[in-house]
Write an enzyme that holds these catalytic residues in place. Sequence first.
Site, PDB file in Angstrom:
ATOM      1  N   HIS A   1      98.079 -78.024  45.569  1.00  0.00           N
ATOM      2  CA  HIS A   1      97.665 -77.178  44.444  1.00  0.00           C
ATOM      3  C   HIS A   1      96.278 -77.587  43.937  1.00  0.00           C
ATOM      4  O   HIS A   1      95.373 -76.745  43.801  1.00  0.00           O
ATOM      5  CB  HIS A   1      98.687 -77.290  43.314  1.00  0.00           C
ATOM      6  CG  HIS A   1      98.376 -76.433  42.127  1.00  0.00           C
ATOM      7  ND1 HIS A   1      98.866 -75.166  41.983  1.00  0.00           N
ATOM      8  CD2 HIS A   1      97.611 -76.665  41.034  1.00  0.00           C
ATOM      9  CE1 HIS A   1      98.412 -74.649  40.846  1.00  0.00           C
ATOM     10  NE2 HIS A   1      97.646 -75.550  40.251  1.00  0.00           N
ATOM     11  N   GLU A   2      96.119 -78.864  43.669  1.00  0.00           N
ATOM     12  CA  GLU A   2      94.840 -79.335  43.137  1.00  0.00           C
ATOM     13  C   GLU A   2      93.725 -79.254  44.184  1.00  0.00           C
ATOM     14  O   GLU A   2      92.560 -79.039  43.846  1.00  0.00           O
ATOM     15  CB  GLU A   2      94.975 -80.762  42.607  1.00  0.00           C
ATOM     16  CG  GLU A   2      96.002 -80.934  41.490  1.00  0.00           C
ATOM     17  CD  GLU A   2      95.788 -79.993  40.321  1.00  0.00           C
ATOM     18  OE1 GLU A   2      94.641 -79.559  40.079  1.00  0.00           O
ATOM     19  OE2 GLU A   2      96.783 -79.671  39.639  1.00  0.00           O
TER      20      GLU A   2
ATOM     21  N   HIS B   1      92.104 -75.896  43.928  1.00  0.00           N
ATOM     22  CA  HIS B   1      91.082 -75.853  42.869  1.00  0.00           C
ATOM     23  C   HIS B   1      89.809 -76.583  43.317  1.00  0.00           C
ATOM     24  O   HIS B   1      88.697 -76.094  43.110  1.00  0.00           O
ATOM     25  CB  HIS B   1      91.612 -76.514  41.595  1.00  0.00           C
ATOM     26  CG  HIS B   1      92.698 -75.754  40.904  1.00  0.00           C
ATOM     27  ND1 HIS B   1      92.615 -74.414  40.608  1.00  0.00           N
ATOM     28  CD2 HIS B   1      93.913 -76.167  40.427  1.00  0.00           C
ATOM     29  CE1 HIS B   1      93.712 -74.028  39.987  1.00  0.00           C
ATOM     30  NE2 HIS B   1      94.523 -75.074  39.872  1.00  0.00           N
TER      31      HIS B   1
END
Length: 455
Positions: A22-23, A26
């Site tokens: 997920h990170e 980003h």
Amino acid sequence: MNDLPFYLAAFAVVLGVLIVVHELGHYLAARWCGVKVLRFSVGFGRILCKKELGEDRTEWALSVFPLGGYVKMLDEREGDVAASEAHRAFNRQGVGKRSIIVAAGPLANFALAILLYWAIFMHGSEELLPLLGTPPDGSPAAMATIKNGEQVRHVDGEPVATWNDLRWLLLQKAVDRESVELEVVNERREIASHRLYLAAAGEQGWEGDALERLGIRFYRPDMPPVIGKVVAGGPGAKAGLQSGDRVLAIDGQPVARWMEFVAKVRDSAGRSLRLDLERVSGNVSVDVIPEAASERGRNVGKIGVAVAENPDSRREVRSFVSYGFFEAGRRALVETWDKSAFSLVMMGKMLTGEVSWKNLSGPVTIADYAGQSARLGLDYYLKFMALVSISLGVLNLLPIPVLDGGHLLYHMIEVVRRRPLSERAMEIGQQIGMSILISLMAFAFFNDLTRLFNG
């Protein structure tokens, strides 16, 4: 307690992979958009360890609270920014680039799920065939005249290859349809259709096993009630049951099939049963008290005996299922889309009260399922990871401030207003969002504890 380290390890791997993916979404989007990343952290709070890497000396950190993570970017709203680097600040980017960076995290979770399903479908696995068992009296499946041993071929025209296919299609269709048509084939290769009414699936707010409420059970052969193995030291052995005994009656009620015998024993935990038996040496009667055992949150009776093998009743119930590269990819996309849409529908039904909030799960339940799936094998574990990745992606896209979806909502408002919301408005939104998130987490944790202590 012996399983606790294993379950925690299985949970930690799932959680760690999903947070990093997920990170990383980003992070990569920020780099692609020209935004400087100051820190990539797995976990929140105090930093336990860190290392600076790359031209920008980005901090790669592990923090004390592991239930999440964050990517800290250069931003003039959070500190002084040198004039030479102002163009690399997040807040200086257009609304399009900011939206890409924000959306990249959840999209990375969906991408992970697609890749996992793709690999699973290509590798293949042993799957249960969609064989139906004898439904309980009065259930929707019984009223649909479903018979033991019938194999489902289609549900409302959609092909069914495995038991999981059947389960998933029925759950999807039970959300918004009154009934479905099951096309089945029996052991004599005769094709028939059954109209199955689905209202009972959601009678308890979707809590528990919806298929069991419909009367949909997996196939069990119509075995005669003849005892095979008797577990030493079990209630059956203590009562004098022997291998080869044929159960004629229980408490005076005739027994024709093994499953009738099992059903009666399971419903009689702690209560004495009189068994009339046919034995080579002559008919006898014995009294046995089934001992209570916890199973899926309820007590059932067991006496420690197994059915005698009957070669005439054997039937293949599993099949190896795999797909080619392109078909596996197509199925992975469909699987991810369907489960994402289903998650949103169920969340909506929670808000309207059609689905009980007791279905909300927290870290304890997720850890339990992680351990259970890991015990079953790698393909089950990867399917579980894909499902949780989808749930994480859907959750983060909800329009709640502090979540990615909340930031996207701010960006949409900015596009409509042609200027950003005031910092005060966003601050209030963050406070509201944090309150909602804490409430949801508290409710989920309460549900975890309730399941843990009440079964």
